[in-house]
Design a protein around this motif. Structure first.
Motif, PDB file in Angstrom:
ATOM      1  N   UNK A  55       0.831  -1.213   0.000  1.00  0.00           N
ATOM      2  CA  UNK A  55       0.000   0.000   0.000  1.00  0.00           C
ATOM      3  C   UNK A  55       0.863   1.260   0.000  1.00  0.00           C
ATOM      4  N   UNK A  56       0.302   2.332  -0.568  1.00  0.00           N
ATOM      5  CA  UNK A  56       0.969   3.633  -0.580  1.00  0.00           C
ATOM      6  C   UNK A  56       0.372   4.550   0.474  1.00  0.00           C
ATOM      7  N   UNK A  98      11.919  15.571   4.296  1.00  0.00           N
ATOM      8  CA  UNK A  98      11.959  14.115   4.157  1.00  0.00           C
ATOM      9  C   UNK A  98      12.676  13.573   5.383  1.00  0.00           C
ATOM     10  N   UNK A  99      12.042  12.623   6.079  1.00  0.00           N
ATOM     11  CA  UNK A  99      12.624  12.048   7.294  1.00  0.00           C
ATOM     12  C   UNK A  99      13.442  10.816   6.949  1.00  0.00           C
ATOM     13  N   UNK A 100      14.522  10.614   7.711  1.00  0.00           N
ATOM     14  CA  UNK A 100      15.323   9.394   7.583  1.00  0.00           C
ATOM     15  C   UNK A 100      15.919   9.110   8.951  1.00  0.00           C
ATOM     16  N   UNK A 140       8.975   2.630   3.029  1.00  0.00           N
ATOM     17  CA  UNK A 140      10.131   1.911   2.499  1.00  0.00           C
ATOM     18  C   UNK A 140      10.688   2.611   1.268  1.00  0.00           C
ATOM     19  N   UNK A 141       9.809   3.349   0.568  1.00  0.00           N
ATOM     20  CA  UNK A 141      10.199   3.980  -0.698  1.00  0.00           C
ATOM     21  C   UNK A 141       9.460   5.305  -0.831  1.00  0.00           C
ATOM     22  N   UNK A 185       2.576   9.273  -1.930  1.00  0.00           N
ATOM     23  CA  UNK A 185       3.818   9.877  -1.426  1.00  0.00           C
ATOM     24  C   UNK A 185       4.946   8.860  -1.304  1.00  0.00           C
ATOM     25  N   UNK A 186       4.598   7.606  -1.072  1.00  0.00           N
ATOM     26  CA  UNK A 186       5.603   6.561  -0.920  1.00  0.00           C
ATOM     27  C   UNK A 186       4.971   5.246  -0.531  1.00  0.00           C
ATOM     28  N   UNK A 187       5.752   4.178  -0.663  1.00  0.00           N
ATOM     29  CA  UNK A 187       5.255   2.834  -0.319  1.00  0.00           C
ATOM     30  C   UNK A 187       5.492   2.563   1.164  1.00  0.00           C
ATOM     31  N   UNK A 188       4.465   2.072   1.833  1.00  0.00           N
ATOM     32  CA  UNK A 188       4.558   1.792   3.274  1.00  0.00           C
ATOM     33  C   UNK A 188       5.396   0.528   3.503  1.00  0.00           C
ATOM     34  N   UNK A 189       6.246   0.586   4.505  1.00  0.00           N
ATOM     35  CA  UNK A 189       7.149  -0.521   4.837  1.00  0.00           C
ATOM     36  C   UNK A 189       6.368  -1.697   5.438  1.00  0.00           C
TER      37      UNK A 189
END
Length: 411
Positions: A323-324, A336-338, A361-362, A377-381
């Protein structure tokens, strides 16, 4: 005189039927609301089973298992309360119908008796000669006119009586059908409630068994809790630091030296976005297309040791693998968090509101991008050890934390 009394009786009966009809409509509205809430709970239970229990037998920590069990038990208890309310409402409707049926039968007996008497009298005076003699025996033109009017009214009243009998008979038939349907619905609700209670008993037994297992290894459980707390606090510190940095940078760029520390100095365009965001409180879309809330906002008791309290500054939503995360409102990517050793996240600015999407994750976006509502916005880990796909969602106004449950529709 008798016709006047009958007219009054008919009117009273009509008013009573109207009141009963309005009461029935109100009960129907209440029943629909309960049915909608029941459907929502049943859907949530299916989602909990699918998203939180799918990997439980093979994977997942005892803490994840305990969370899943607590959520399912909570929804089942709510479902039992809803079906009990529906059953009680049906009882009231059934009793109302029984009273209406009894009254209609009584009214029909009176109407049919009066109608039969009118038919007999009409038969006795059926000849045209009798009606003509009745008119000719008048002592004046005015009396003859009144008698003619009476004969017309009598004919119309007899027709109205016949129509009233037909209407009441049809209403009685409809009420009897409704009564049969309502009793079947109640039987189905009772059966469903019995099944739900049996499932609840099984879940509570599983919960007690899991509690026993956890308490046998209290130190491991405490260690897991402490680890999760530290991870959550590290994420939240970075989120809040990034927000403060974004506010400071935005205010420097605007050249507004008089800006209040910790608050965005808004341009007219940003003010419009903020006002639109605020106007949608309680109606914002979910940050995932399909999911279930796993952890809410605020202070909550520990699942194993209720005396221990935890603080959640955001919400956790479980979703399908792959899921995104999606934007809950139009905005701009400001950070952007890391987290070292952790996963990624994205912060969006909506005027002076900031939404944060963590555990990705992405990433599909970068700092400075303008995004639209629902944009991915991005793919969930997905955690390979637990099998869970979970998004952590936070909401702020300037540096003030907000409860996402008050802003996202039905969260």
């Amino acid at each position: 005189m008798k016709s006047v009394i009958l007219n009054i009786a008919v009117r009273i009966g009509f008013v009573l039927l109207l009141c009963l009809s309005l009461s029935a409509e109100a009960q129907t509205g209440e029943q629909k609301a309960l049915e909608a809430r029941k459907d929502q709970l049943e859907n949530e239970i299916r989602e909990i089973n699918r998203l939180l229990f799918a990997q439980r037998e093979q994977k997942g920590s005892v803490l994840d298992q305990m969370d899943a069990l607590n959520q399912k038990i909570n929804r089942q208890q709510q479902l039992i309360r809803i079906t009990n309310q529906q059953s009680n409402l049906l009882n009231r409707q059934i009793n109302t119908n029984i009273r209406q049926i009894s009254k209609l039968r009584s009214d029909l007996e009176i109407l049919k008796g009066d109608y039969a008497q009118m038919i007999r009298k009409s038969y006795e005076n059926r000849s045209q000669q009798n009606r003509l003699l009745f008119l000719m025996s008048s002592t004046s033109f005015f009396q003859a006119f009144k008698r003619l009017q009476y004969m017309k009214q009598y004919t119309q009243f007899r027709k109205k009586q016949g129509e009233e009998i037909v209407v009441k008979t049809e209403t009685l038939s409809t009420l009897n059908s409704d009564l049969t349907r309502q009793r079947k619905e109640k039987e189905l609700l009772i059966a469903q409630n019995r099944r739900t209670k049996n499932e609840l008993t099984d879940q509570v037994q599983s919960q007690q068994s899991l509690l026993k297992t956890i308490r046998q290894n209290e130190s491991a459980y405490a260690s897991e809790i402490d680890k999760k707390r530290k991870e959550a606090r590290a994420i939240e510190r970075q989120i809040e630091n990034l927000i403060r940095s974004a506010i400071a940078a935005s205010n420097r760029e605007s050249g507004n030296r008089a800006a209040t520390p910790g608050k965005f100095a808004l341009t007219p365009e940003a003010t419009l976005v903020a006002n639109n965001f605020s106007a949608n409180k309680g109606r914002l879309i979910w940050p995932v297309e399909k999911g279930v809330k796993k952890q809410g906002y605020g202070v909550y008791a520990d699942a194993v040791y209720p005396g221990i309290k935890h603080q959640s500054n955001g919400v956790i939503i479980a979703a399908d693998e792959g899921s995104d995360a999606r934007a809950v409102f139009e905005g701009e990517v400001i950070a952007v968090l890391a987290v070292p050793g952790g996963n990624k996240g994205v912060q969006l600015k909506h005027g002076n509101f900031i939404s944060t999407y963590y555990n990705l994750a992405e990433l599909y976006v970068k700092k400075g991008d303008k995004v639209k509502v629902k944009e991915a916005l991005g793919k969930i880990y997905t955690n390979r050890s637990s099998g869970l796909t979970q998004l952590k969602f936070y909401l702020y106004q300037d540096t003030n934390r907000l409860n996402p449950e008050e802003w996202i529709y039905r969260l």
